[in-house]
Motif scaffolding. Structure first.
Motif, PDB file in Angstrom:
ATOM      1  N   ALA A  12       9.752 -14.838   2.489  1.00 35.65           N
ATOM      2  CA  ALA A  12      10.782 -16.073   2.682  1.00 35.65           C
ATOM      3  C   ALA A  12      11.556 -15.784   3.726  1.00 35.65           C
ATOM      4  N   MET A  13      11.976 -14.210   4.042  1.00 35.37           N
ATOM      5  CA  MET A  13      12.926 -14.841   5.072  1.00 35.37           C
ATOM      6  C   MET A  13      12.329 -14.924   6.518  1.00 35.37           C
ATOM      7  N   GLY A  14      10.359 -14.633   6.480  1.00 36.01           N
ATOM      8  CA  GLY A  14      10.320 -15.147   7.860  1.00 36.01           C
ATOM      9  C   GLY A  14      10.451 -16.502   8.256  1.00 36.01           C
ATOM     10  N   GLU A  15      10.086 -17.314   6.683  1.00 32.94           N
ATOM     11  CA  GLU A  15       9.507 -18.801   6.335  1.00 32.94           C
ATOM     12  C   GLU A  15      11.210 -19.107   6.793  1.00 32.94           C
ATOM     13  N   ALA A  16      12.446 -18.559   6.136  1.00 35.70           N
ATOM     14  CA  ALA A  16      13.693 -18.996   6.454  1.00 35.70           C
ATOM     15  C   ALA A  16      14.011 -19.218   7.828  1.00 35.70           C
ATOM     16  N   ARG A  17      13.826 -18.675   8.468  1.00 33.05           N
ATOM     17  CA  ARG A  17      14.196 -18.152  10.015  1.00 33.05           C
ATOM     18  C   ARG A  17      13.211 -19.200  10.628  1.00 33.05           C
ATOM     19  N   GLN A  18      11.670 -19.544  10.281  1.00 33.53           N
ATOM     20  CA  GLN A  18      11.682 -20.221  10.828  1.00 33.53           C
ATOM     21  C   GLN A  18      11.725 -21.359  10.906  1.00 33.53           C
ATOM     22  N   GLU A  19      11.994 -21.490   9.655  1.00 35.36           N
ATOM     23  CA  GLU A  19      12.731 -23.194   9.432  1.00 35.36           C
ATOM     24  C   GLU A  19      13.776 -23.211  10.338  1.00 35.36           C
ATOM     25  N   HIS A  20      15.075 -22.461  10.834  1.00 34.97           N
ATOM     26  CA  HIS A  20      16.130 -22.230  11.100  1.00 34.97           C
ATOM     27  C   HIS A  20      16.048 -22.772  12.430  1.00 34.97           C
ATOM     28  N   GLU A  21      14.698 -22.157  13.141  1.00 38.76           N
ATOM     29  CA  GLU A  21      15.128 -22.232  14.897  1.00 38.76           C
ATOM     30  C   GLU A  21      13.964 -23.403  14.852  1.00 38.76           C
ATOM     31  N   LYS A  22      13.668 -23.752  13.811  1.00 39.85           N
ATOM     32  CA  LYS A  22      12.873 -25.510  13.928  1.00 39.85           C
ATOM     33  C   LYS A  22      13.698 -26.438  13.988  1.00 39.85           C
ATOM     34  N   ALA A  23      14.758 -26.781  13.273  1.00 37.29           N
ATOM     35  CA  ALA A  23      16.279 -27.132  12.992  1.00 37.29           C
ATOM     36  C   ALA A  23      16.577 -27.190  14.393  1.00 37.29           C
TER      37      ALA A  23
END
Length: 58
Positions: free
Chosen positions: A40-51
């Motif tokens: 979940a942390m990896g996915e959240a950071r990935q979404e943050h980077e995409k934003a």
């Protein structure tokens, strides 16, 4: 998003999947939870980077 950040996020997700799988094999609920948390942390950071990338493109 830098390639290093993306790779770091993917590695964290992969490690989380491995931890979860090992936890399921050994019936270790704590390790399963840790694996899910890492994913979940990896996915959240990935979404943050995409934003951030989307904002930079405007």
């Amino acid at each position: 998003m830098s390639i290093a950040d993306k790779a770091k996020n993917v590695v964290q997700q992969t490690v989380g999947k491995a931890e979860e799988a090992v936890g399921k094999r050994t019936d270790d609920q704590e390790q399963i939870a840790q694996g899910k948390k890492d994913q979940a942390m990896g996915e959240a950071r990935q979404e943050h980077e995409k934003a951030k990338d989307a904002l930079d493109d405007k």
